[in-house]
Design a protein around this motif. Sequence first.
Motif, PDB file in Angstrom:
ATOM      1  N   GLN A   1      -8.868   1.702   4.936  1.00 13.00           N
ATOM      2  CA  GLN A   1      -7.951   0.462   4.673  1.00 13.00           C
ATOM      3  C   GLN A   1      -8.327  -1.051   5.547  1.00 13.00           C
ATOM      4  OE1 GLN A   1      -7.774   4.499   5.796  1.00 13.00           O
ATOM      5  NE2 GLN A   1      -5.370   4.292   5.885  1.00 13.00           N
ATOM      6  N   SER A   2      -9.749  -0.453   6.648  1.00 12.96           N
ATOM      7  CA  SER A   2      -9.387  -1.426   7.225  1.00 12.96           C
ATOM      8  C   SER A   2     -10.310  -1.985   6.719  1.00 12.96           C
ATOM      9  CB  SER A   2     -10.790  -0.965   8.375  1.00 12.96           C
ATOM     10  OG  SER A   2     -12.048  -0.765   8.190  1.00 12.96           O
ATOM     11  N   LYS A   3     -11.090  -2.043   5.108  1.00  6.87           N
ATOM     12  CA  LYS A   3     -11.883  -3.304   4.388  1.00  6.87           C
ATOM     13  C   LYS A   3     -10.804  -4.418   3.580  1.00  6.87           C
ATOM     14  CE  LYS A   3     -15.145   0.594   2.829  1.00  6.87           C
ATOM     15  NZ  LYS A   3     -15.354   1.513   1.845  1.00  6.87           N
ATOM     16  N   ASP A   4      -9.416  -4.550   3.975  1.00  7.51           N
ATOM     17  CA  ASP A   4      -8.463  -4.412   3.143  1.00  7.51           C
ATOM     18  C   ASP A   4      -8.409  -5.489   4.728  1.00  7.51           C
ATOM     19  OD1 ASP A   4      -7.120  -5.839   1.195  1.00  7.51           O
ATOM     20  OD2 ASP A   4      -5.078  -4.936   2.758  1.00  7.51           O
ATOM     21  N   TRP A   5      -9.129  -5.397   5.438  1.00  6.52           N
ATOM     22  CA  TRP A   5      -8.280  -6.859   6.679  1.00  6.52           C
ATOM     23  C   TRP A   5      -8.717  -8.008   6.118  1.00  6.52           C
ATOM     24  CZ3 TRP A   5      -9.788  -3.363  11.666  1.00  6.52           C
ATOM     25  CH2 TRP A   5      -9.398  -2.082  11.675  1.00  6.52           C
ATOM     26  N   LYS A   6      -9.919  -8.407   5.568  1.00  8.43           N
ATOM     27  CA  LYS A   6      -9.742  -9.391   5.377  1.00  8.43           C
ATOM     28  C   LYS A   6      -8.840 -10.007   4.851  1.00  8.43           C
ATOM     29  CE  LYS A   6     -12.310  -8.161   1.137  1.00  8.43           C
ATOM     30  NZ  LYS A   6     -13.347  -8.325   0.275  1.00  8.43           N
ATOM     31  N   HIS A   7      -8.171  -9.691   4.248  1.00  4.07           N
ATOM     32  CA  HIS A   7      -6.396 -10.482   3.409  1.00  4.07           C
ATOM     33  C   HIS A   7      -5.506 -10.563   4.235  1.00  4.07           C
ATOM     34  CE1 HIS A   7      -8.674  -9.915  -0.500  1.00  4.07           C
ATOM     35  NE2 HIS A   7      -8.400  -8.753  -0.053  1.00  4.07           N
ATOM     36  N   LYS A   8      -5.648  -9.924   5.930  1.00  2.00           N
ATOM     37  CA  LYS A   8      -4.534  -9.797   7.080  1.00  2.00           C
ATOM     38  C   LYS A   8      -4.824  -9.927   7.801  1.00  2.00           C
ATOM     39  CE  LYS A   8      -3.209  -6.282   4.497  1.00  2.00           C
ATOM     40  NZ  LYS A   8      -1.985  -4.888   4.772  1.00  2.00           N
ATOM     41  N   SER A   9      -4.041 -10.026   8.713  1.00  2.00           N
ATOM     42  CA  SER A   9      -4.501 -10.048  10.253  1.00  2.00           C
ATOM     43  C   SER A   9      -3.469  -9.539  10.919  1.00  2.00           C
ATOM     44  CB  SER A   9      -4.243 -12.074  11.265  1.00  2.00           C
ATOM     45  OG  SER A   9      -3.180 -12.307  11.789  1.00  2.00           O
ATOM     46  N   LEU A  10      -3.945  -8.621  12.097  1.00  5.58           N
ATOM     47  CA  LEU A  10      -3.204  -7.945  13.170  1.00  5.58           C
ATOM     48  C   LEU A  10      -1.528  -8.629  13.519  1.00  5.58           C
ATOM     49  CD1 LEU A  10      -1.846  -5.119  14.325  1.00  5.58           C
ATOM     50  CD2 LEU A  10      -3.520  -5.726  16.337  1.00  5.58           C
ATOM     51  N   VAL A  11      -1.608 -10.037  13.837  1.00 10.91           N
ATOM     52  CA  VAL A  11      -0.728 -10.360  14.346  1.00 10.91           C
ATOM     53  C   VAL A  11       0.326 -11.014  13.268  1.00 10.91           C
ATOM     54  CG1 VAL A  11      -0.084 -12.771  15.310  1.00 10.91           C
ATOM     55  CG2 VAL A  11      -2.305 -12.270  16.331  1.00 10.91           C
ATOM     56  N   GLN A  12      -0.392 -11.515  12.403  1.00 15.14           N
ATOM     57  CA  GLN A  12       0.412 -11.444  11.010  1.00 15.14           C
ATOM     58  C   GLN A  12       1.909  -9.729  10.681  1.00 15.14           C
ATOM     59  OE1 GLN A  12      -1.673 -12.957   8.140  1.00 15.14           O
ATOM     60  NE2 GLN A  12      -2.368 -14.950   8.584  1.00 15.14           N
TER      61      GLN A  12
ATOM     62  N   TYR B   1      -1.496  -2.451   8.582  1.00 12.95           N
ATOM     63  CA  TYR B   1      -2.955  -2.985   8.995  1.00 12.95           C
ATOM     64  C   TYR B   1      -3.206  -2.104   8.591  1.00 12.95           C
ATOM     65  CZ  TYR B   1      -6.541  -5.994  11.444  1.00 12.95           C
ATOM     66  OH  TYR B   1      -7.914  -6.330  11.827  1.00 12.95           O
ATOM     67  N   PHE B   2      -3.310  -0.794   9.552  1.00 13.12           N
ATOM     68  CA  PHE B   2      -4.005   0.622   9.686  1.00 13.12           C
ATOM     69  C   PHE B   2      -4.068   1.231   8.484  1.00 13.12           C
ATOM     70  CE2 PHE B   2      -3.856  -1.598  14.471  1.00 13.12           C
ATOM     71  CZ  PHE B   2      -4.978  -1.494  14.092  1.00 13.12           C
ATOM     72  N   GLY B   3      -2.851   1.099   7.864  1.00 12.46           N
ATOM     73  CA  GLY B   3      -2.728   2.138   7.238  1.00 12.46           C
ATOM     74  C   GLY B   3      -1.584   2.777   6.960  1.00 12.46           C
ATOM     75  N   ARG B   4      -0.878   3.745   6.888  1.00 17.19           N
ATOM     76  CA  ARG B   4       0.179   4.636   6.300  1.00 17.19           C
ATOM     77  C   ARG B   4      -0.331   6.189   7.572  1.00 17.19           C
ATOM     78  NH1 ARG B   4       2.053   0.081   4.838  1.00 17.19           N
ATOM     79  NH2 ARG B   4       3.101   0.212   2.530  1.00 17.19           N
TER      80      ARG B   4
ATOM     81  N   PHE C   1      -1.202   0.407  -0.418  1.00 12.88           N
ATOM     82  CA  PHE C   1      -1.936  -0.011  -1.865  1.00 12.88           C
ATOM     83  C   PHE C   1      -2.025  -1.955  -2.133  1.00 12.88           C
ATOM     84  CE2 PHE C   1      -2.404  -0.399  -6.267  1.00 12.88           C
ATOM     85  CZ  PHE C   1      -3.743  -0.385  -6.772  1.00 12.88           C
ATOM     86  N   ASP C   2      -3.090  -2.020  -1.949  1.00 13.54           N
ATOM     87  CA  ASP C   2      -2.884  -3.504  -2.140  1.00 13.54           C
ATOM     88  C   ASP C   2      -2.856  -3.887  -3.426  1.00 13.54           C
ATOM     89  OD1 ASP C   2      -3.332  -6.338  -2.349  1.00 13.54           O
ATOM     90  OD2 ASP C   2      -4.369  -6.486  -1.016  1.00 13.54           O
ATOM     91  N   ARG C   3      -1.822  -4.323  -3.993  1.00 15.00           N
ATOM     92  CA  ARG C   3      -1.450  -4.685  -5.520  1.00 15.00           C
ATOM     93  C   ARG C   3      -2.364  -5.958  -6.578  1.00 15.00           C
ATOM     94  NH1 ARG C   3       1.116  -0.861  -7.181  1.00 15.00           N
ATOM     95  NH2 ARG C   3       1.533  -1.591  -9.402  1.00 15.00           N
ATOM     96  N   LYS C   4      -2.841  -6.718  -4.766  1.00 10.75           N
ATOM     97  CA  LYS C   4      -3.152  -8.274  -5.600  1.00 10.75           C
ATOM     98  C   LYS C   4      -5.001  -8.465  -5.579  1.00 10.75           C
ATOM     99  CE  LYS C   4       1.297 -10.399  -3.665  1.00 10.75           C
ATOM    100  NZ  LYS C   4       1.739 -11.588  -3.232  1.00 10.75           N
ATOM    101  N   HIS C   5      -5.118  -7.246  -3.868  1.00  6.20           N
ATOM    102  CA  HIS C   5      -6.538  -7.212  -4.781  1.00  6.20           C
ATOM    103  C   HIS C   5      -6.930  -6.020  -4.389  1.00  6.20           C
ATOM    104  CE1 HIS C   5      -5.208 -10.033  -1.947  1.00  6.20           C
ATOM    105  NE2 HIS C   5      -5.989 -11.074  -2.768  1.00  6.20           N
ATOM    106  N   PRO C   6      -6.986  -4.863  -5.923  1.00  7.36           N
ATOM    107  CA  PRO C   6      -6.092  -3.460  -5.876  1.00  7.36           C
ATOM    108  C   PRO C   6      -7.725  -2.654  -5.164  1.00  7.36           C
ATOM    109  CG  PRO C   6      -6.606  -3.991  -8.669  1.00  7.36           C
ATOM    110  CD  PRO C   6      -5.673  -5.680  -7.333  1.00  7.36           C
ATOM    111  N   PRO C   7      -7.746  -1.662  -4.898  1.00  9.38           N
ATOM    112  CA  PRO C   7      -9.854  -1.657  -4.006  1.00  9.38           C
ATOM    113  C   PRO C   7     -10.410  -1.024  -5.410  1.00  9.38           C
ATOM    114  CG  PRO C   7      -7.971  -0.170  -3.493  1.00  9.38           C
ATOM    115  CD  PRO C   7      -7.338  -1.015  -4.105  1.00  9.38           C
ATOM    116  N   SER C   8     -11.872  -0.232  -5.779  1.00 10.38           N
ATOM    117  CA  SER C   8     -12.915  -0.368  -7.181  1.00 10.38           C
ATOM    118  C   SER C   8     -12.514   1.636  -6.401  1.00 10.38           C
ATOM    119  CB  SER C   8     -14.014  -0.962  -6.662  1.00 10.38           C
ATOM    120  OG  SER C   8     -14.452  -0.709  -5.424  1.00 10.38           O
TER     121      SER C   8
END
Length: 512
Positions: free
Chosen positions: A274-285, A135-138, A253-260
């Motif tokens: 990394q927080s820009k990718d939070w729309k694709h996942k949730s912390l609970v998940q 969620y937060f990044g490595r 690295f989100d291979r399905k939604h690669p960042p520009s």
Amino acid sequence: MPHQDLDEKPPLHVQDAEIDEEVEALEGYVVDPSQYPDNAARLKTSPDGRFVLIPQPLDTPNDPLNWPSQKKWFLVAIVAYIALLADYTGGTAIITVIPQSMQWELSQATVQRAVVGNLFTIGACGLFVVPLAHYFGRLPVTLFFQCVMVGTCAWSAAATSFPSYLAARIINGFFCSVGQGGALMWIKDLFFFHEHPKVINYVEFSIIMSPYLGPLITSFIVSGVSWRWAFWLCTIMSGVGLILILFLDESLFDRKHPPSSRGSYISRLTGAQQSKDWKHKSLVQCLALPVIAITKIPVLTILVYYFLNFAWVIGVNTTIGIWLTNIYGFSTRGIGYFYFFGIVGVLVGWFAGHFLHDGVGQYYIKRHNGRLDPEARLIITYPATIICCISLIILGLAFQYHWHYMVIAVFAATQCIGVMIVTTAINAYLLDSYPEGSGVVGAWVTASRNWAGFMATYIQIDWVTRLGPAKALGIQAAITFASVFCMVFLQVYGKRLRQWQGRMVFSWEGKK
């Protein structure tokens, strides 16, 4: 789905020169470029042309798989060093039990609780590290956990009472295993399928060696100065790890939604990028990842097998100092020299594994038309488990009948060889079986290893005292031999179970 005959063509999961890695994991990885005649020109292969790259890297320098090899190995070397620190500090605490019990006027069994508590929380650490890192990044998660580790090592060194020291060790365990628990996650981010066993072997060498390196160095420290200096050294080593983390780079690295864009280094270090990718996942998940992983029967079977093997390595490591002191009259410094057995054993196991794992894989590929099933990684566990069994039997007899201490050194080292080979094999199997769950299966292996040590530390001394070394370690050898049937079960039913249960589908990904 039935197993394919050897003369059949392997399944090709290619469309527009893309390889579906998760389907390959279920039906067998096809790594031979000659098996892709219609797509060979468009598929990316290793520099020597021997292997198809799985997964296929994206055409962007942002993909960690495209980073230079030197950078990848530098990053994994940092992760390996951080991973070493967890059991190094745990091993340090084993040797400091005697002087601490004298200083605080407590029994050794009471002070030993700090060792046990630390082992338990080391096992739990990865089960939180990996979900948080998803969620937060490595990078930011590794940095935060390492900061707390440095603080708790210093706390351990400065503790003026046992309750304070006990709290420091328990909290330290929960934060010190960020490298161990997350190692497989970094390896999957940075390396291709055909490279995994070799990289895992290097990292696991660091991890398996650390419980022997800690007691070895600490024995010399305690024999000359206060036990506190052993933990001040741990603090310094952890501080070095903290500095090295600043040289890491974010590999999520989100291979399905690669960042520009990868953003700035500071944004990656703090987690802002990394927080820009939070729309694709949730912390609970993300926090649910360990639960999803443990529901897979192959994962659970591997954890049971590893628990039943690694426990007795820790059991021997926990009691060997007591036996050497009581039976052979070893001094603290002498025990320190003796712990070289672990370093030698793990080194031999790493060297052998460097060739064996790739050799077994290549042999299987040739016999199966360029296809490699994950279960092939488990073949090497059979002789390795037998090595562990024989070592336990000889060790039990040696202690029972007071054989020469060099017999103990040789077979304790041999046990390390077996467990080193086993560790790489099961990690490679789980990574191949569930590439989408690389981090969380690695975290469960760390949990299995440390909880096995937690259990063994509790029962070993009483067990050996009650039954005698020969009988107690003989029973442990029998348990180790029985664990082989877990491998038989997986080689017969593992592929069908993985196909039946499907891959680890995390809710933000959706099913394919």
